[in-house]
Design a protein around this motif. Structure first.
Motif, PDB file in Angstrom:
ATOM      1  N   THR A  54       0.824  -1.201   0.000  1.00 31.22           N
ATOM      2  CA  THR A  54       0.000   0.000   0.000  1.00 31.22           C
ATOM      3  C   THR A  54       0.861   1.255   0.000  1.00 31.22           C
ATOM      4  OG1 THR A  54      -1.782  -1.151   1.150  1.00 31.22           O
ATOM      5  CG2 THR A  54      -1.824   1.254   1.233  1.00 31.22           C
ATOM      6  N   LEU A  55       1.897   1.270   0.831  1.00 31.13           N
ATOM      7  CA  LEU A  55       2.800   2.427   0.870  1.00 31.13           C
ATOM      8  C   LEU A  55       3.535   2.580  -0.461  1.00 31.13           C
ATOM      9  CD1 LEU A  55       4.223   2.072   4.490  1.00 31.13           C
ATOM     10  CD2 LEU A  55       2.607   3.783   3.662  1.00 31.13           C
ATOM     11  N   LEU A  56       3.900   1.469  -1.076  1.00 28.97           N
ATOM     12  CA  LEU A  56       4.555   1.515  -2.380  1.00 28.97           C
ATOM     13  C   LEU A  56       3.612   2.089  -3.436  1.00 28.97           C
ATOM     14  CD1 LEU A  56       6.937   0.849  -4.235  1.00 28.97           C
ATOM     15  CD2 LEU A  56       5.999  -1.455  -4.457  1.00 28.97           C
ATOM     16  N   ALA A  57       2.374   1.635  -3.440  1.00 28.69           N
ATOM     17  CA  ALA A  57       1.384   2.129  -4.405  1.00 28.69           C
ATOM     18  C   ALA A  57       1.138   3.629  -4.206  1.00 28.69           C
ATOM     19  CB  ALA A  57       0.081   1.355  -4.272  1.00 28.69           C
ATOM     20  N   MET A  58       1.070   4.064  -2.965  1.00 26.12           N
ATOM     21  CA  MET A  58       0.864   5.489  -2.690  1.00 26.12           C
ATOM     22  C   MET A  58       2.037   6.324  -3.213  1.00 26.12           C
ATOM     23  SD  MET A  58      -0.812   5.166   1.121  1.00 26.12           S
ATOM     24  CE  MET A  58      -0.624   6.887   1.522  1.00 26.12           C
ATOM     25  N   ALA A  59       3.258   5.826  -3.029  1.00 27.33           N
ATOM     26  CA  ALA A  59       4.442   6.541  -3.515  1.00 27.33           C
ATOM     27  C   ALA A  59       4.463   6.582  -5.039  1.00 27.33           C
ATOM     28  CB  ALA A  59       5.711   5.880  -2.986  1.00 27.33           C
ATOM     29  N   GLU A  60       4.075   5.474  -5.675  1.00 29.29           N
ATOM     30  CA  GLU A  60       4.040   5.435  -7.137  1.00 29.29           C
ATOM     31  C   GLU A  60       3.003   6.413  -7.684  1.00 29.29           C
ATOM     32  OE1 GLU A  60       3.369   1.320  -8.020  1.00 29.29           O
ATOM     33  OE2 GLU A  60       5.504   0.834  -7.916  1.00 29.29           O
ATOM     34  N   MET A  61       1.855   6.498  -7.034  1.00 28.01           N
ATOM     35  CA  MET A  61       0.814   7.426  -7.473  1.00 28.01           C
ATOM     36  C   MET A  61       1.282   8.871  -7.323  1.00 28.01           C
ATOM     37  SD  MET A  61      -2.740   5.691  -6.128  1.00 28.01           S
ATOM     38  CE  MET A  61      -3.545   7.258  -6.162  1.00 28.01           C
ATOM     39  N   LYS A  62       1.991   9.143  -6.254  1.00 25.77           N
ATOM     40  CA  LYS A  62       2.475  10.497  -6.000  1.00 25.77           C
ATOM     41  C   LYS A  62       3.486  10.916  -7.066  1.00 25.77           C
ATOM     42  CE  LYS A  62       4.866  13.192  -2.481  1.00 25.77           C
ATOM     43  NZ  LYS A  62       5.573  13.161  -1.217  1.00 25.77           N
ATOM     44  N   ASP A  63       4.336   9.981  -7.494  1.00 22.95           N
ATOM     45  CA  ASP A  63       5.400  10.282  -8.448  1.00 22.95           C
ATOM     46  C   ASP A  63       4.963  10.165  -9.906  1.00 22.95           C
ATOM     47  OD1 ASP A  63       7.058  10.694  -6.294  1.00 22.95           O
ATOM     48  OD2 ASP A  63       7.954   8.706  -6.373  1.00 22.95           O
ATOM     49  N   ALA A  64       3.825   9.528 -10.161  1.00 22.30           N
ATOM     50  CA  ALA A  64       3.387   9.295 -11.543  1.00 22.30           C
ATOM     51  C   ALA A  64       2.900  10.590 -12.186  1.00 22.30           C
ATOM     52  CB  ALA A  64       2.273   8.254 -11.564  1.00 22.30           C
ATOM     53  N   PRO A  65       3.114  10.704 -13.492  1.00 23.75           N
ATOM     54  CA  PRO A  65       2.575  11.886 -14.177  1.00 23.75           C
ATOM     55  C   PRO A  65       1.047  11.871 -14.131  1.00 23.75           C
ATOM     56  CG  PRO A  65       3.525  10.333 -15.748  1.00 23.75           C
ATOM     57  CD  PRO A  65       3.799   9.807 -14.376  1.00 23.75           C
ATOM     58  N   LYS A  66       0.475  13.033 -13.979  1.00 24.60           N
ATOM     59  CA  LYS A  66      -0.983  13.145 -13.859  1.00 24.60           C
ATOM     60  C   LYS A  66      -1.578  13.541 -15.213  1.00 24.60           C
ATOM     61  CE  LYS A  66      -0.546  12.728  -9.364  1.00 24.60           C
ATOM     62  NZ  LYS A  66       0.724  12.137  -9.198  1.00 24.60           N
TER      63      LYS A  66
END
Length: 72
Positions: A54-66
Motif C-alpha cells: 500500500t505504501l509503495l502504491a501510494m508513492a508510485e501514485m504520488k510520483d506518476a505523471p498526472k
C-alpha cells in the motif's frame, strides 16, 4: 526539516547494512522502518506485506505523471 536523534549503535549498524542492500541512505532506511512501524501500529490487523504494498502504491501514485481522465 531535519532533526538530530540518537539511536543505538546496533540499530545504526543494522540500518547501514540494510540500506546498502535496499539502495537507500541510512537515514532513508530509518525513515522507511519508522513509516512501516507507524502504519503497522495504527493498523494492527493488517499484514506487513499489505502495508508495504500500500505504501509503495501510494508513492508510485504520488510520483506518476498526472493526466485528466475522460469518461466514455
Amino acid at each position: 526539516m531535519s532533526t538530530v536523534i540518537r539511536i543505538s549503535d546496533r540499530l545504526a549498524e543494522e540500518a547501514k547494512t540494510r540500506s546498502k542492500v535496499e539502495h537507500r541512505s541510512m537515514t532513508s532506511q530509518l525513515e522507511y522502518w519508522a513509516t512501516i512501524g507507524k502504519a503497522a501500529e495504527e493498523n494492527p490487523d493488517l499484514p506487513f506485506s499489505f502495508i508495504k504494498e500500500t505504501l509503495l502504491a501510494m508513492a508510485e501514485m504520488k510520483d506518476a505523471p498526472k493526466e485528466e481522465y475522460t469518461f466514455g
